[in-house]
Design a protein around this motif. Structure first.
Motif, PDB file in Angstrom:
ATOM      1  N   ALA A   1       0.834  -1.207   0.000  1.00 31.35           N
ATOM      2  CA  ALA A   1       0.000   0.000   0.000  1.00 31.35           C
ATOM      3  C   ALA A   1       0.863   1.249   0.000  1.00 31.35           C
ATOM      4  O   ALA A   1       0.453   2.303  -0.489  1.00 31.35           O
ATOM      5  CB  ALA A   1      -0.921  -0.011   1.212  1.00 31.35           C
ATOM      6  N   ASP A   2       2.064   1.120   0.563  1.00 33.56           N
ATOM      7  CA  ASP A   2       3.038   2.215   0.587  1.00 33.56           C
ATOM      8  C   ASP A   2       4.330   1.725  -0.067  1.00 33.56           C
ATOM      9  O   ASP A   2       5.343   1.553   0.595  1.00 33.56           O
ATOM     10  CB  ASP A   2       3.301   2.678   2.017  1.00 33.56           C
ATOM     11  CG  ASP A   2       3.671   1.522   2.947  1.00 33.56           C
ATOM     12  OD1 ASP A   2       3.551   0.351   2.540  1.00 33.56           O
ATOM     13  OD2 ASP A   2       4.090   1.785   4.090  1.00 33.56           O
ATOM     14  N   THR A   3       4.296   1.505  -1.357  1.00 39.48           N
ATOM     15  CA  THR A   3       5.468   1.000  -2.069  1.00 39.48           C
ATOM     16  C   THR A   3       6.668   1.909  -1.857  1.00 39.48           C
ATOM     17  O   THR A   3       6.575   3.128  -1.997  1.00 39.48           O
ATOM     18  CB  THR A   3       5.163   0.879  -3.574  1.00 39.48           C
ATOM     19  OG1 THR A   3       4.158  -0.124  -3.757  1.00 39.48           O
ATOM     20  CG2 THR A   3       6.412   0.483  -4.361  1.00 39.48           C
ATOM     21  N   VAL A   4       7.799   1.301  -1.514  1.00 34.50           N
ATOM     22  CA  VAL A   4       9.040   2.037  -1.297  1.00 34.50           C
ATOM     23  C   VAL A   4      10.079   1.551  -2.299  1.00 34.50           C
ATOM     24  O   VAL A   4      10.246   0.349  -2.510  1.00 34.50           O
ATOM     25  CB  VAL A   4       9.575   1.842   0.133  1.00 34.50           C
ATOM     26  CG1 VAL A   4      10.916   2.550   0.319  1.00 34.50           C
ATOM     27  CG2 VAL A   4       8.565   2.363   1.159  1.00 34.50           C
ATOM     28  N   ILE A   5      10.762   2.487  -2.931  1.00 31.58           N
ATOM     29  CA  ILE A   5      11.827   2.191  -3.896  1.00 31.58           C
ATOM     30  C   ILE A   5      13.118   2.785  -3.355  1.00 31.58           C
ATOM     31  O   ILE A   5      13.141   3.933  -2.907  1.00 31.58           O
ATOM     32  CB  ILE A   5      11.518   2.799  -5.271  1.00 31.58           C
ATOM     33  CG1 ILE A   5      10.157   2.314  -5.788  1.00 31.58           C
ATOM     34  CG2 ILE A   5      12.619   2.461  -6.283  1.00 31.58           C
ATOM     35  CD1 ILE A   5       9.682   3.031  -7.044  1.00 31.58           C
ATOM     36  N   ALA A   6      14.205   2.010  -3.405  1.00 32.83           N
ATOM     37  CA  ALA A   6      15.493   2.514  -2.917  1.00 32.83           C
ATOM     38  C   ALA A   6      16.607   2.101  -3.856  1.00 32.83           C
ATOM     39  O   ALA A   6      16.519   1.083  -4.553  1.00 32.83           O
ATOM     40  CB  ALA A   6      15.778   1.999  -1.504  1.00 32.83           C
ATOM     41  N   THR A   7      17.662   2.907  -3.858  1.00 29.49           N
ATOM     42  CA  THR A   7      18.835   2.663  -4.696  1.00 29.49           C
ATOM     43  C   THR A   7      20.046   2.375  -3.811  1.00 29.49           C
ATOM     44  O   THR A   7      20.066   2.740  -2.632  1.00 29.49           O
ATOM     45  CB  THR A   7      19.152   3.882  -5.574  1.00 29.49           C
ATOM     46  OG1 THR A   7      19.601   4.954  -4.707  1.00 29.49           O
ATOM     47  CG2 THR A   7      17.940   4.352  -6.350  1.00 29.49           C
ATOM     48  N   PRO A   8      21.074   1.760  -4.378  1.00 30.86           N
ATOM     49  CA  PRO A   8      22.282   1.502  -3.583  1.00 30.86           C
ATOM     50  C   PRO A   8      22.956   2.758  -3.056  1.00 30.86           C
ATOM     51  O   PRO A   8      23.644   2.707  -2.032  1.00 30.86           O
ATOM     52  CB  PRO A   8      23.196   0.756  -4.576  1.00 30.86           C
ATOM     53  CG  PRO A   8      22.275   0.159  -5.575  1.00 30.86           C
ATOM     54  CD  PRO A   8      21.140   1.127  -5.705  1.00 30.86           C
ATOM     55  N   ASP A   9      22.781   3.889  -3.730  1.00 27.08           N
ATOM     56  CA  ASP A   9      23.454   5.121  -3.287  1.00 27.08           C
ATOM     57  C   ASP A   9      22.640   5.917  -2.273  1.00 27.08           C
ATOM     58  O   ASP A   9      22.994   7.041  -1.930  1.00 27.08           O
ATOM     59  CB  ASP A   9      23.816   5.998  -4.482  1.00 27.08           C
ATOM     60  CG  ASP A   9      22.596   6.493  -5.265  1.00 27.08           C
ATOM     61  OD1 ASP A   9      21.451   6.279  -4.802  1.00 27.08           O
ATOM     62  OD2 ASP A   9      22.783   7.082  -6.340  1.00 27.08           O
ATOM     63  N   GLY A  10      21.533   5.360  -1.781  1.00 25.63           N
ATOM     64  CA  GLY A  10      20.803   5.985  -0.689  1.00 25.63           C
ATOM     65  C   GLY A  10      19.564   6.763  -1.069  1.00 25.63           C
ATOM     66  O   GLY A  10      18.839   7.230  -0.187  1.00 25.63           O
ATOM     67  N   ARG A  11      19.298   6.942  -2.347  1.00 27.66           N
ATOM     68  CA  ARG A  11      18.055   7.619  -2.740  1.00 27.66           C
ATOM     69  C   ARG A  11      16.863   6.691  -2.502  1.00 27.66           C
ATOM     70  O   ARG A  11      16.977   5.480  -2.591  1.00 27.66           O
ATOM     71  CB  ARG A  11      18.094   8.019  -4.207  1.00 27.66           C
ATOM     72  CG  ARG A  11      19.048   9.154  -4.529  1.00 27.66           C
ATOM     73  CD  ARG A  11      19.092   9.383  -6.031  1.00 27.66           C
ATOM     74  NE  ARG A  11      19.670   8.242  -6.730  1.00 27.66           N
ATOM     75  CZ  ARG A  11      19.443   7.950  -8.004  1.00 27.66           C
ATOM     76  NH1 ARG A  11      18.622   8.709  -8.719  1.00 27.66           N
ATOM     77  NH2 ARG A  11      20.025   6.913  -8.560  1.00 27.66           N
ATOM     78  N   ALA A  12      15.711   7.289  -2.229  1.00 26.79           N
ATOM     79  CA  ALA A  12      14.512   6.486  -2.011  1.00 26.79           C
ATOM     80  C   ALA A  12      13.278   7.292  -2.374  1.00 26.79           C
ATOM     81  O   ALA A  12      13.308   8.528  -2.420  1.00 26.79           O
ATOM     82  CB  ALA A  12      14.433   6.019  -0.558  1.00 26.79           C
ATOM     83  N   ALA A  13      12.201   6.584  -2.637  1.00 26.64           N
ATOM     84  CA  ALA A  13      10.926   7.219  -2.964  1.00 26.64           C
ATOM     85  C   ALA A  13       9.800   6.368  -2.396  1.00 26.64           C
ATOM     86  O   ALA A  13       9.921   5.146  -2.287  1.00 26.64           O
ATOM     87  CB  ALA A  13      10.765   7.371  -4.476  1.00 26.64           C
ATOM     88  N   ILE A  14       8.718   7.036  -2.022  1.00 26.04           N
ATOM     89  CA  ILE A  14       7.536   6.361  -1.487  1.00 26.04           C
ATOM     90  C   ILE A  14       6.336   6.749  -2.334  1.00 26.04           C
ATOM     91  O   ILE A  14       6.174   7.905  -2.713  1.00 26.04           O
ATOM     92  CB  ILE A  14       7.268   6.744  -0.020  1.00 26.04           C
ATOM     93  CG1 ILE A  14       8.542   6.642   0.821  1.00 26.04           C
ATOM     94  CG2 ILE A  14       6.168   5.869   0.573  1.00 26.04           C
ATOM     95  CD1 ILE A  14       8.367   7.134   2.246  1.00 26.04           C
TER      96      ILE A  14
END
Length: 484
Positions: A398-411
């Motif tokens: 319901a709250d999909t989270v995306i993250a990258t190896p360099d520390g960026r993220a999005a919800i």
């Protein structure tokens, strides 16, 4: 969200900025405090910031609810101070106002705000219900549960109200991870002061926040490491494009034909110019879907721009052989479902040896199996997993989270609950494939895919199934496609 748009948006806040260049930042409590301190170094005072916060909150509340009689609950800190400013403005605009305080103000700014409000203030236990309830008790910074007597009183007043608004975050929520510190009521609207916070988008807090409007108080916000997944801006094909320049997506079939067909069809609807299903035992699907035998030669085709593997793959030796061959290519990868199960069997070193651009899309159960040693809140876990694996990780929900190896993220914004349905994850994998194949970097491709997936679900409506979702991917894509 522009105040003028508040009444036009059904359900949750649907207005989002383009993926590039202006996604909305999500600030932790520490980052928010730093932004406020920077404003004060430039000459603003705490009183100035509180005045701006209260005024913009009052404007949004009035736009949302009209001139309903209003009860404002004020706490002892600066969130309560914001509440007194709201009360002053709403009262000046002719709205019937009553204010109830948990205690006397304890900060200097809150004391000043209380002194400028000339109306009556009663103790919280003497508050009379009103059609509109505004919670300005505690807001951000809470780390412990609310008093049970206070919770009981808050629930009674919330139940009696027709509309409920929270200032910054509902009282009783952990700002940085969305944890519920107490059993609190839900709200129809939360006014985020200055910027979105993680609790506005992370469950279970996000559901209790209801719609979220951001009240601009003039802060200069830092470049975000965490952002809201935003509406993408995708270029339409040009006169010089052809099927391969629009992206060639290969989808690996296996033990369950339906899952890989869903992925392949979704990739087509999401704009890929050429989609092939490798190794399937059926000719089902659209007429435009290419069926090819599985072979090392077919897989070596340099025109392939993205390879989706996992949906319907199977967990047997044949599935592992196909996954091993896919990992040996240089094609950008989307790893899902059975591919994630097989990777767990082989160990995390297998992930670290993946060098091509890759997106993995686990649901919570798959994530826990694959990254069993990682704990913490959802955002922390996904960021740790991305750093550990070296891949872009999309933890669906319901709250999909995306993250990258360099520390960026999005919800993501809160997802349509009907997405909790078999096959919808396979559709997301196919959309991810189409976004990678058109040349987006993995993080941007994943963000665009999650937005399109969520919008297609909204368009499909209640009781949808994965097949319905695919039919609306095209409509979602039309919304974000621009002619260059």
């Amino acid at each position: 969200m522009p105040i003028s748009e508040l009444k036009k948006l059904p359900g949750h806040d649907q207005e989002v900025m383009a993926l590039s260049p202006n996604p909305r930042p999500i600030l932790s409590l520490k980052e928010m405090r730093a932004a406020e301190m920077a404003a004060m170094k430039r000459g603003a005072s705490v009183d100035d910031l509180m005045e701006k916060a209260g005024k913009v909150a009052a404007e949004i509340a009035k736009c949302f609810s009209g001139s309903m009689p209003t009860l404002i609950l004020c706490g002892p800190g600066n969130n309560g101070g914001d509440g007194y400013v709201v009360a002053r403005y709403l009262s000046e605009w002719g709205i019937p106002i009553s204010v109830a305080a948990l205690s006397e103000p304890k900060t200097e700014a809150a004391k000043k705000a209380r002194s400028l409000y000339k109306g009556k203030v009663v103790p919280l236990d003497e508050a009379e219900p009103a059609p509109l309830l505004i919670d300005a008790l505690f807001g951000v910074g809470m780390s412990r549960p609310l008093d049970e007597t206070l919770i009981s009183r808050l629930k009674i007043l919330a139940k009696a109200a027709s509309l409920r608004i929270a200032i910054d975050v509902p009282s009783g929520i952990n700002t940085d991870n969305g944890e519920l510190l107490s059993d609190i009521p839900s709200f129809d609207l939360t006014i985020a002061i200055g910027a979105l916070k993680p609790a506005h988008r992370l469950e279970p807090a996000a559901t209790l926040c209801g719609r979220v409007a951001v009240g601009d108080i003039g802060l200069i916000l830092p470049k975000p490491s965490l952002m809201e997944i935003a509406k993408p801006c995708l270029a339409a094909p040009t006169a010089s494009d052809y099927k391969y320049s629009r992206g060639y997506v290969a989808v690996t079939a296996g033990a369950m034909a339906g899952a890989s067909l869903l992925s392949a069809t979704a990739a087509q609807r999401a704009g890929a110019g050429y989609v092939a299903l490798f190794g399937g035992e059926t000719n089902a699907g659209t007429m435009a879907l290419v069926h090819r035998s599985w072979s090392r030669e077919a897989l070596a085709d340099e025109r392939i721009n993205a390879l989706v593997i996992g949906p319907g793959l199977g967990r047997d030796e044949l599935g592992w052989q196909r996954l091993s061959m896919a990992l040996d290519t240089s094609h950008p990868l989307i790893l899902d479902a059975d591919a994630l199960f097989l990777l767990k069997r082989e160990g995390l070193d297998c992930l670290r040896n993946i060098h091509q651009p890759t997106i993995m899309t686990p649901h919570e159960g798959e994530f826990q199996r694959l990254f069993s040693g990682i704990d913490g809140d959802k955002l922390t876990r996904v960021k740790k997993a991305a750093a550990l694996s070296g891949l872009v990780v999309v933890l669906k929900g319901a709250d999909t989270v995306i993250a990258t190896p360099d520390g960026r993220a999005a919800i993501s914004q809160p997802a349509v609950s009907w997405l909790a349905n078999a096959g919808t994850g396979d559709v997301l994998s196919g959309i991810c494939g189409a976004m990678l194949a058109r040349g987006l970097e993995p993080f941007e491709a994943a963000c665009a895919a999650v937005w399109l997936h969520s919008e297609a679900a909204r368009l499909a409506g209640p009781a949808m199934i994965a097949d319905d979702l695919i039919e609306h991917v095209r409509s979602a894509l039309i919304e974000v496609t621009v002619t260059v």
